[in-house]
Scaffold this active site. Structure first.
Site, PDB file in Angstrom:
ATOM      1  CB  SER A 242      -0.961   0.003   1.199  1.00  0.00           C
ATOM      2  OG  SER A 242      -0.294  -0.281   2.405  1.00  0.00           O
ATOM      3  CG  HIS A 272      -0.878  -5.307   2.009  1.00  0.00           C
ATOM      4  ND1 HIS A 272      -0.257  -5.159   3.212  1.00  0.00           N
ATOM      5  CD2 HIS A 272      -0.835  -4.061   1.428  1.00  0.00           C
ATOM      6  CE1 HIS A 272       0.148  -3.897   3.363  1.00  0.00           C
ATOM      7  NE2 HIS A 272      -0.201  -3.209   2.298  1.00  0.00           N
ATOM      8  CG  HIS A 318       5.905  -9.132   7.860  1.00  0.00           C
ATOM      9  ND1 HIS A 318       6.867  -8.303   7.334  1.00  0.00           N
ATOM     10  CD2 HIS A 318       4.773  -8.384   7.972  1.00  0.00           C
ATOM     11  CE1 HIS A 318       6.343  -7.104   7.163  1.00  0.00           C
ATOM     12  NE2 HIS A 318       5.082  -7.120   7.534  1.00  0.00           N
ATOM     13  NE  ARG A 327       2.300  -3.840  12.324  1.00  0.00           N
ATOM     14  CZ  ARG A 327       2.129  -3.973  11.005  1.00  0.00           C
ATOM     15  NH1 ARG A 327       1.617  -2.980  10.301  1.00  0.00           N
ATOM     16  NH2 ARG A 327       2.470  -5.087  10.386  1.00  0.00           N
ATOM     17  CG  ASP A 373      -3.448  -8.142   8.874  1.00  0.00           C
ATOM     18  OD1 ASP A 373      -3.991  -7.077   9.196  1.00  0.00           O
ATOM     19  OD2 ASP A 373      -2.651  -8.235   7.930  1.00  0.00           O
TER      20      ASP A 373
HETATM   21  N1  HAX Z   1       1.105 -19.892   5.640  1.00  0.00           N
HETATM   22  C1  HAX Z   1       1.487 -20.767   4.700  1.00  0.00           C
HETATM   23  N2  HAX Z   1       2.544 -20.578   3.873  1.00  0.00           N
HETATM   24  C2  HAX Z   1       3.251 -19.434   4.050  1.00  0.00           C
HETATM   25  C3  HAX Z   1       2.934 -18.510   5.047  1.00  0.00           C
HETATM   26  C4  HAX Z   1       1.799 -18.756   5.856  1.00  0.00           C
HETATM   27  N3  HAX Z   1       1.375 -17.894   6.777  1.00  0.00           N
HETATM   28  N4  HAX Z   1       3.826 -17.495   4.984  1.00  0.00           N
HETATM   29  C5  HAX Z   1       4.674 -17.785   3.989  1.00  0.00           C
HETATM   30  N5  HAX Z   1       4.329 -18.963   3.409  1.00  0.00           N
HETATM   31  C6  HAX Z   1       4.947 -19.626   2.270  1.00  0.00           C
HETATM   32  C7  HAX Z   1       4.896 -18.714   1.048  1.00  0.00           C
HETATM   33  O1  HAX Z   1       3.611 -18.787   0.409  1.00  0.00           O
HETATM   34  C8  HAX Z   1       6.032 -19.263   0.219  1.00  0.00           C
HETATM   35  O2  HAX Z   1       5.576 -20.455  -0.378  1.00  0.00           O
HETATM   36  P1  HAX Z   1       6.061 -20.900  -1.861  1.00  0.00           P
HETATM   37  O3  HAX Z   1       7.555 -20.988  -1.781  1.00  0.00           O
HETATM   38  O4  HAX Z   1       5.359 -22.195  -2.066  1.00  0.00           O
HETATM   39  O5  HAX Z   1       5.590 -19.794  -2.777  1.00  0.00           O
HETATM   40  C9  HAX Z   1       7.072 -19.644   1.275  1.00  0.00           C
HETATM   41  O6  HAX Z   1       6.333 -19.815   2.505  1.00  0.00           O
HETATM   42  C10 HAX Z   1       8.122 -18.582   1.506  1.00  0.00           C
HETATM   43  O7  HAX Z   1       7.478 -17.368   1.786  1.00  0.00           O
HETATM   44  P2  HAX Z   1       8.180 -16.253   2.688  1.00  0.00           P
HETATM   45  O8  HAX Z   1       9.420 -15.808   1.995  1.00  0.00           O
HETATM   46  O9  HAX Z   1       8.292 -16.743   4.083  1.00  0.00           O
HETATM   47  O10 HAX Z   1       7.086 -15.106   2.706  1.00  0.00           O
HETATM   48  P3  HAX Z   1       6.806 -13.966   1.592  1.00  0.00           P
HETATM   49  O11 HAX Z   1       7.719 -12.828   1.891  1.00  0.00           O
HETATM   50  O12 HAX Z   1       6.824 -14.525   0.232  1.00  0.00           O
HETATM   51  O13 HAX Z   1       5.310 -13.576   1.929  1.00  0.00           O
HETATM   52  C11 HAX Z   1       3.480 -13.027   3.319  1.00  0.00           C
HETATM   53  C12 HAX Z   1       4.976 -12.832   3.074  1.00  0.00           C
HETATM   54  C13 HAX Z   1       3.020 -12.083   4.414  1.00  0.00           C
HETATM   55  C14 HAX Z   1       2.707 -12.651   2.035  1.00  0.00           C
HETATM   56  C15 HAX Z   1       3.222 -14.507   3.705  1.00  0.00           C
HETATM   57  O14 HAX Z   1       3.870 -14.782   4.920  1.00  0.00           O
HETATM   58  C16 HAX Z   1       1.744 -14.846   3.809  1.00  0.00           C
HETATM   59  O15 HAX Z   1       1.135 -15.179   2.786  1.00  0.00           O
HETATM   60  N6  HAX Z   1       1.155 -14.796   5.060  1.00  0.00           N
HETATM   61  C17 HAX Z   1      -0.264 -15.064   5.232  1.00  0.00           C
HETATM   62  C18 HAX Z   1      -1.093 -13.869   4.784  1.00  0.00           C
HETATM   63  C19 HAX Z   1      -0.939 -12.714   5.736  1.00  0.00           C
HETATM   64  O16 HAX Z   1      -1.046 -12.844   6.953  1.00  0.00           O
HETATM   65  N7  HAX Z   1      -0.709 -11.507   5.170  1.00  0.00           N
HETATM   66  C20 HAX Z   1      -0.592 -10.271   5.972  1.00  0.00           C
HETATM   67  C21 HAX Z   1       0.859  -9.830   6.135  1.00  0.00           C
HETATM   68  C22 HAX Z   1       0.999  -8.556   6.938  1.00  0.00           C
HETATM   69  C23 HAX Z   1       0.434  -7.406   6.175  1.00  0.00           C
HETATM   70  O17 HAX Z   1       0.891  -6.969   5.148  1.00  0.00           O
HETATM   71  N8  HAX Z   1      -0.671  -6.900   6.647  1.00  0.00           N
HETATM   72  O18 HAX Z   1      -1.356  -5.991   5.959  1.00  0.00           O
END
Ligand code: HAX
Length: 441
Positions: A242, A272, A318, A327, A373
């Site tokens: 964002s 996000h 994250h 937070r 979140d």
């Molecule tokens: N559950 C399952 N798998 C997860 C995971 C979770 N909570 N977090 C990461 N992974 C997976 C990724 O999908 C990725 O899988 P692939 O290699 O198969 O693609 C792998 O672990 C490596 O990911 P990462 O490097 O640890 O994490 P990223 O930087 O790629 O992604 C995210 C960060 C926040 C998007 C990710 O942790 C996620 O999807 N979390 C769940 C959704 C969530 O809570 N989002 C909110 C984040 C905070 C925010 O921005 N709030 O607004």
């Protein structure tokens, strides 16, 4: 000129001069190198921009202008009513000027926002015309776009404006937008979930308290929650979707309305800000499946099933953080104080005990800890705000403060249009095989 505006430019002018000097004297200093992996995987860890308002440390979490959340919970707690939680007005002042505001300065901001808060009728008319199934975040983004008719920056630019003056109408847009967002968000909520029965603003209340009032939650405890919620969600340095989107779109000199709507569309993604609604839905389903607070074994099964289904565990992980999000912890403190016996809070606590080990065991998730979140939804549910699809709008109202103050700094510092380079896989293969960096046009 209002005193907040005067204060801002007194800070921004010397900063702009200093940056010019840094670029002139040290512009070719090498800050780091980056890898093929980073280029393919979301540019994580690549320094690509400057954001003055906040800095995220992987281990420690966010610092706003150098202050951690626990520090700010003390320093910004100036609300006469509760005395316990910080005020978003105070956070705005801190992000804008780098200083902790006095009670008088907080009052000035509050008065300014109250004076600027009238939303033109055509915005409500547009919202009234949307189908009821329109997601609240889509409505929010559309309302911000509809409000763009009011952009002082767009009007002054069309009339012809010196570059040096960009910050001035941007300040007006930023203040007007922040002032109006609670009214717009409350209108969306009441239209979508409360049969269009609206509640008039109460100008005597602070920004967050008035927002709670217009939503229809008038208890002191809920107002306190809103003050905390809207303060801690404001900013998370410049690289999150964002913030980065708002900054990028603004770099084309798109006004604050166009830039913020774009940023909000990014916040509406499930990886996000939409994670807030996904967490709530996931936890409620969990409670229904096990008829109440599950055992640790049942929780383990549920999490493993989520992973086996190829879904993410919402609220965990994250892109930058490698520890529990401060937070999240700030919300946990609130929950312990006000709702320790809440069933959903107990589930959130159990999840905190169980989830990280399971995520660690996958061997691929870089951060097994909860993010912001993972907690927010169940606090809202406790007070009866159970319409999960609305949660990200609350996040957006808060996030606007951070991304818009940054946008204002961008204009005051004369930040140019953003235009990184991209390459093809063919180009990368050639570069890797020949082992010599190829210049990019
Ligand atoms: N559950 C399952 N798998 C997860 C995971 C979770 N909570 N977090 C990461 N992974 C997976 C990724 O999908 C990725 O899988 P692939 O290699 O198969 O693609 C792998 O672990 C490596 O990911 P990462 O490097 O640890 O994490 P990223 O930087 O790629 O992604 C995210 C960060 C926040 C998007 C990710 O942790 C996620 O999807 N979390 C769940 C959704 C969530 O809570 N989002 C909110 C984040 C905070 C925010 O921005 N709030 O607004």
């Amino acid at each position: 000129m209002d005193p907040i505006k005067r204060k801002f430019i007194s800070k921004a002018e010397p900063q702009a001069a200093e940056i010019k000097k840094i670029i002139k004297e040290n512009g070719s200093f090498v800050l780091g190198q980056y890898t093929v992996e980073q280029v393919y995987q979301g540019m994580k860890g690549m320094i690509g921009m400057v954001t003055e308002t906040s800095k995220l440390d992987a281990e420690e979490g966010i610092r706003f202008r150098g202050y951690s959340i626990p520090e700010l919970l003390q320093l910004l707690a100036q609300n006469k009513e509760s005395g316990l939680e910080p005020l978003p007005e105070a956070m705005f002042y801190l992000l804008l000027t780098g200083e902790i505001p006095t009670a008088d300065e907080i009052d000035i901001i509050n008065t300014e926002w109250t004076m600027r808060s009238t939303v033109p009728k055509h915005v409500f008319d547009m919202l009234d015309m949307l189908p009821a199934k329109t997601h609240p975040m889509t409505q929010f983004s559309m309302a911000i776009m509809a409000l763009q008719t009011e952009s002082v920056f767009a009007r002054r630019y069309r009339d012809g404006m010196n570059k040096k003056d960009y910050w001035d109408p941007m300040y007006e847009d930023v203040m007007n937008l922040i002032a109006r967002l609670p009214r717009i968000a409350a209108y969306i909520y009441r239209n979508t979930y409360k049969d269009g029965v609206h509640i008039e603003p109460d100008p005597k209340l602070d920004w967050a308290g008035n927002f709670a009032h217009m939503l229809g939650f008038d208890t002191n405890e809920f107002k306190t929650l809103m003050r905390l919620y809207l303060t801690i969600h404001v900013d998370h340095e410049g690289g999150n979707v964002s913030a980065h989107t708002t900054h990028l779109v603004g770099s084309a000199l798109s006004d604050a309305y166009l830039a913020l709507a774009a940023g909000m569309n990014g916040l509406a993604g499930p990886l996000h800000g939409l994670a807030a609604q996904e967490v709530a839905r996931w936890i409620i389903e969990l409670r229904e499946r096990y008829n109440g607070v599950p055992t640790k074994e049942q929780l383990t099964d549920y999490i493993k099933q989520t992973l086996a289904d190829g879904k993410v565990v919402p609220g965990y992980g994250h892109a930058v953080l490698r520890k529990t999000d401060p937070r999240y912890l700030a919300q946990q403190i609130f929950a312990k104080r006000y709702m320790a016996d809440d069933e959903l809070f107990k589930i959130v606590q159990l999840l905190y005990d169980v989830t990280p080990e399971i995520l660690k065991a996958t061997g691929k998730i870089k951060n097994p800890w909860p993010n912001v979140d993972a907690h927010s939804g169940i606090l809202l549910t406790h007070y009866g705000l159970v319409e999960y699809d609305f949660y990200t709008v609350l996040f957006g109202v808060s996030r606007a403060i951070g991304v818009l103050t940054s946008l204002l700094w961008d204009r005051a510092l004369g930040s140019p249009i953003e235009r990184p380079s991209s390459v093809t896989t063919e180009w990368i293969k050639n570069a890797v095989i020949s082992d010599t960096p190829v210049s990019v046009e």
